[in-house]
Design a protein around this motif. Sequence first.
Motif, PDB file in Angstrom:
ATOM      1  N   GLY A  54       0.799  -1.233   0.000  1.00  0.00           N
ATOM      2  CA  GLY A  54       0.000   0.000   0.000  1.00  0.00           C
ATOM      3  C   GLY A  54       0.822   1.268   0.000  1.00  0.00           C
ATOM      4  O   GLY A  54       0.273   2.372  -0.027  1.00  0.00           O
ATOM      5  N   ILE A  55       2.129   1.138   0.021  1.00  0.00           N
ATOM      6  CA  ILE A  55       3.014   2.316  -0.003  1.00  0.00           C
ATOM      7  C   ILE A  55       3.352   2.623  -1.467  1.00  0.00           C
ATOM      8  O   ILE A  55       3.598   1.699  -2.246  1.00  0.00           O
ATOM      9  CB  ILE A  55       4.314   2.012   0.790  1.00  0.00           C
ATOM     10  N   PRO A  56       3.359   3.932  -1.853  1.00  0.00           N
ATOM     11  CA  PRO A  56       3.678   4.265  -3.246  1.00  0.00           C
ATOM     12  C   PRO A  56       4.985   3.595  -3.702  1.00  0.00           C
ATOM     13  O   PRO A  56       5.969   3.561  -2.943  1.00  0.00           O
ATOM     14  CB  PRO A  56       3.819   5.787  -3.220  1.00  0.00           C
ATOM     15  N   ALA A  57       4.975   3.073  -4.935  1.00  0.00           N
ATOM     16  CA  ALA A  57       6.130   2.308  -5.425  1.00  0.00           C
ATOM     17  C   ALA A  57       7.421   3.140  -5.402  1.00  0.00           C
ATOM     18  O   ALA A  57       8.494   2.637  -5.052  1.00  0.00           O
ATOM     19  CB  ALA A  57       5.836   1.802  -6.837  1.00  0.00           C
ATOM     20  N   GLU A  58       7.306   4.435  -5.756  1.00  0.00           N
ATOM     21  CA  GLU A  58       8.518   5.289  -5.758  1.00  0.00           C
ATOM     22  C   GLU A  58       9.106   5.418  -4.365  1.00  0.00           C
ATOM     23  O   GLU A  58      10.329   5.471  -4.185  1.00  0.00           O
ATOM     24  CB  GLU A  58       8.169   6.691  -6.271  1.00  0.00           C
ATOM     25  N   LEU A  59       8.206   5.498  -3.377  1.00  0.00           N
ATOM     26  CA  LEU A  59       8.687   5.594  -1.992  1.00  0.00           C
ATOM     27  C   LEU A  59       9.330   4.273  -1.563  1.00  0.00           C
ATOM     28  O   LEU A  59      10.391   4.262  -0.920  1.00  0.00           O
ATOM     29  CB  LEU A  59       7.529   5.967  -1.057  1.00  0.00           C
ATOM     30  N   THR A  60       8.702   3.161  -1.939  1.00  0.00           N
ATOM     31  CA  THR A  60       9.273   1.847  -1.611  1.00  0.00           C
ATOM     32  C   THR A  60      10.687   1.725  -2.174  1.00  0.00           C
ATOM     33  O   THR A  60      11.612   1.272  -1.485  1.00  0.00           O
ATOM     34  CB  THR A  60       8.380   0.725  -2.185  1.00  0.00           C
ATOM     35  N   ASP A  61      10.868   2.152  -3.424  1.00  0.00           N
ATOM     36  CA  ASP A  61      12.198   2.082  -4.055  1.00  0.00           C
ATOM     37  C   ASP A  61      13.202   2.954  -3.302  1.00  0.00           C
ATOM     38  O   ASP A  61      14.339   2.555  -3.044  1.00  0.00           O
ATOM     39  CB  ASP A  61      12.118   2.551  -5.516  1.00  0.00           C
ATOM     40  N   ALA A  62      12.775   4.181  -2.967  1.00  0.00           N
ATOM     41  CA  ALA A  62      13.678   5.103  -2.265  1.00  0.00           C
ATOM     42  C   ALA A  62      14.050   4.555  -0.888  1.00  0.00           C
ATOM     43  O   ALA A  62      15.217   4.633  -0.455  1.00  0.00           O
ATOM     44  CB  ALA A  62      13.012   6.474  -2.136  1.00  0.00           C
ATOM     45  N   LEU A  63      13.069   3.981  -0.188  1.00  0.00           N
ATOM     46  CA  LEU A  63      13.344   3.424   1.148  1.00  0.00           C
ATOM     47  C   LEU A  63      14.300   2.232   1.050  1.00  0.00           C
ATOM     48  O   LEU A  63      15.180   2.066   1.909  1.00  0.00           O
ATOM     49  CB  LEU A  63      12.029   2.978   1.814  1.00  0.00           C
ATOM     50  N   THR A  64      14.135   1.437   0.011  1.00  0.00           N
ATOM     51  CA  THR A  64      15.021   0.276  -0.170  1.00  0.00           C
ATOM     52  C   THR A  64      16.467   0.747  -0.370  1.00  0.00           C
ATOM     53  O   THR A  64      17.411   0.184   0.208  1.00  0.00           O
ATOM     54  CB  THR A  64      14.563  -0.571  -1.380  1.00  0.00           C
ATOM     55  N   ARG A  65      16.616   1.818  -1.167  1.00  0.00           N
ATOM     56  CA  ARG A  65      17.974   2.369  -1.371  1.00  0.00           C
ATOM     57  C   ARG A  65      18.534   2.910  -0.055  1.00  0.00           C
ATOM     58  O   ARG A  65      19.675   2.638   0.313  1.00  0.00           O
ATOM     59  CB  ARG A  65      17.948   3.488  -2.423  1.00  0.00           C
ATOM     60  N   ALA A  66      17.714   3.670   0.678  1.00  0.00           N
ATOM     61  CA  ALA A  66      18.192   4.272   1.933  1.00  0.00           C
ATOM     62  C   ALA A  66      18.554   3.199   2.958  1.00  0.00           C
ATOM     63  O   ALA A  66      19.500   3.372   3.734  1.00  0.00           O
ATOM     64  CB  ALA A  66      17.118   5.201   2.509  1.00  0.00           C
ATOM     65  N   ALA A  67      17.806   2.098   2.952  1.00  0.00           N
ATOM     66  CA  ALA A  67      18.080   1.029   3.919  1.00  0.00           C
ATOM     67  C   ALA A  67      19.436   0.368   3.679  1.00  0.00           C
ATOM     68  O   ALA A  67      19.961  -0.316   4.557  1.00  0.00           O
ATOM     69  CB  ALA A  67      16.975  -0.026   3.862  1.00  0.00           C
ATOM     70  N   GLY A  68      20.017   0.611   2.514  1.00  0.00           N
ATOM     71  CA  GLY A  68      21.299  -0.020   2.192  1.00  0.00           C
ATOM     72  C   GLY A  68      22.511   0.859   2.439  1.00  0.00           C
ATOM     73  O   GLY A  68      23.643   0.431   2.183  1.00  0.00           O
ATOM     74  N   VAL A  69      22.327   2.080   2.949  1.00  0.00           N
ATOM     75  CA  VAL A  69      23.488   2.970   3.135  1.00  0.00           C
ATOM     76  C   VAL A  69      24.312   2.529   4.342  1.00  0.00           C
ATOM     77  O   VAL A  69      23.863   1.707   5.149  1.00  0.00           O
ATOM     78  CB  VAL A  69      23.066   4.458   3.307  1.00  0.00           C
ATOM     79  N   GLY A  70      25.507   3.125   4.481  1.00  0.00           N
ATOM     80  CA  GLY A  70      26.396   2.750   5.594  1.00  0.00           C
ATOM     81  C   GLY A  70      25.780   3.052   6.949  1.00  0.00           C
ATOM     82  O   GLY A  70      25.585   2.166   7.785  1.00  0.00           O
ATOM     83  N   VAL A  71      25.513   4.345   7.196  1.00  0.00           N
ATOM     84  CA  VAL A  71      24.912   4.747   8.482  1.00  0.00           C
ATOM     85  C   VAL A  71      23.571   5.426   8.184  1.00  0.00           C
ATOM     86  O   VAL A  71      23.503   6.373   7.395  1.00  0.00           O
ATOM     87  CB  VAL A  71      25.836   5.728   9.250  1.00  0.00           C
ATOM     88  N   LEU A  72      22.529   4.916   8.833  1.00  0.00           N
ATOM     89  CA  LEU A  72      21.172   5.426   8.568  1.00  0.00           C
ATOM     90  C   LEU A  72      20.586   6.092   9.813  1.00  0.00           C
ATOM     91  O   LEU A  72      20.684   5.546  10.917  1.00  0.00           O
ATOM     92  CB  LEU A  72      20.261   4.260   8.152  1.00  0.00           C
ATOM     93  N   LEU A  73      19.981   7.271   9.613  1.00  0.00           N
ATOM     94  CA  LEU A  73      19.181   7.899  10.663  1.00  0.00           C
ATOM     95  C   LEU A  73      17.714   7.780  10.266  1.00  0.00           C
ATOM     96  O   LEU A  73      17.296   8.329   9.237  1.00  0.00           O
ATOM     97  CB  LEU A  73      19.569   9.379  10.830  1.00  0.00           C
TER      98      LEU A  73
END
Length: 262
Positions: free
Chosen positions: A5-24
Amino acid sequence: MSDNGIPAELTDALTRAAGVGVLLLASDYDGCVSPIVSRPEDAVPDPASIDALVAAAALPDTVVAVVSGRERAVLAALSGLEAPVVLVGSHGSEFESGFAVEITDEARALLNRLIDELSSIAADFPGSTVEVKPASTVLHVRNASETDAVAALDRARSGPASWPGVHTTEGKAVLELAVIETSKGHALDTLRDRIGADAVIYLGDDVTDEKAFAHLRPGDGDIGIKVGEGDTAAGFRIADTDDVATVLAFVADQRARASSTG
Ligand SMILES: O=P(O)(O)OC[C@H]1O[C@H](O[C@H]2O[C@H](CO)[C@@H](O)[C@H](O)[C@H]2O)[C@H](O)[C@@H](O)[C@@H]1O
């Protein structure tokens, strides 16, 4: 739209962010982790959001924060959250170590005058109440009639909100008068610098959250998510607190996968 139910563009962006070195991963409280309710003291959190925040905070190189307009101690009591989740209160100015700026005796005296003035306004408009915080006071009109709500807010705007040294924040059926300057954006900057975050995800629903969205760097992978209606500087929008829980769980899950695959 993704399956969750989350917009696909947001899902893609969140997936990318979840892969960074340090996440806030940071969120507002009222209207995001907790649904908006009539009485501020009844704002209990959505357990699914709490579970996701706690799960994400246990992952390596992942800092989770709740940045709220609430007094920090009240935020801790209502949410039940504790370290390693970072709690920032008073619209980004109140950290575990204390306030980011000094509250002088002069400011305290001004705060007392503001509390008196808002209390006298509230007394004239049934259903209006006053919340007191360490550096601000809030006129709540959610439970007043529509006419009384408008009149009470107008009187506060043209009266104490215009006094020298008063910082005014509009919100959902509230007008908040502070004796220090507050900024959720500065709070995010402080946290980002402290942990060396490679990306920041921030969820917020209210006017005060716009300062946080304005400090994000979408070009560097930061993600701002506005919850609900209204103008916003955020790049993404979701509908409600159920969606907040879905987003937080998705990030926790993706981050756990990214951590386990190294
Ligand atoms: O930054 P937040 O965590 O979103 O806090 C913002 C304000 O939230 C509270 O007021 C709002 O939520 C109440 C409970 O749902 C609701 O009754 C009220 O109408 C809303 O404006 C809190 O009372 C304020 O102190 C916060 O600044």
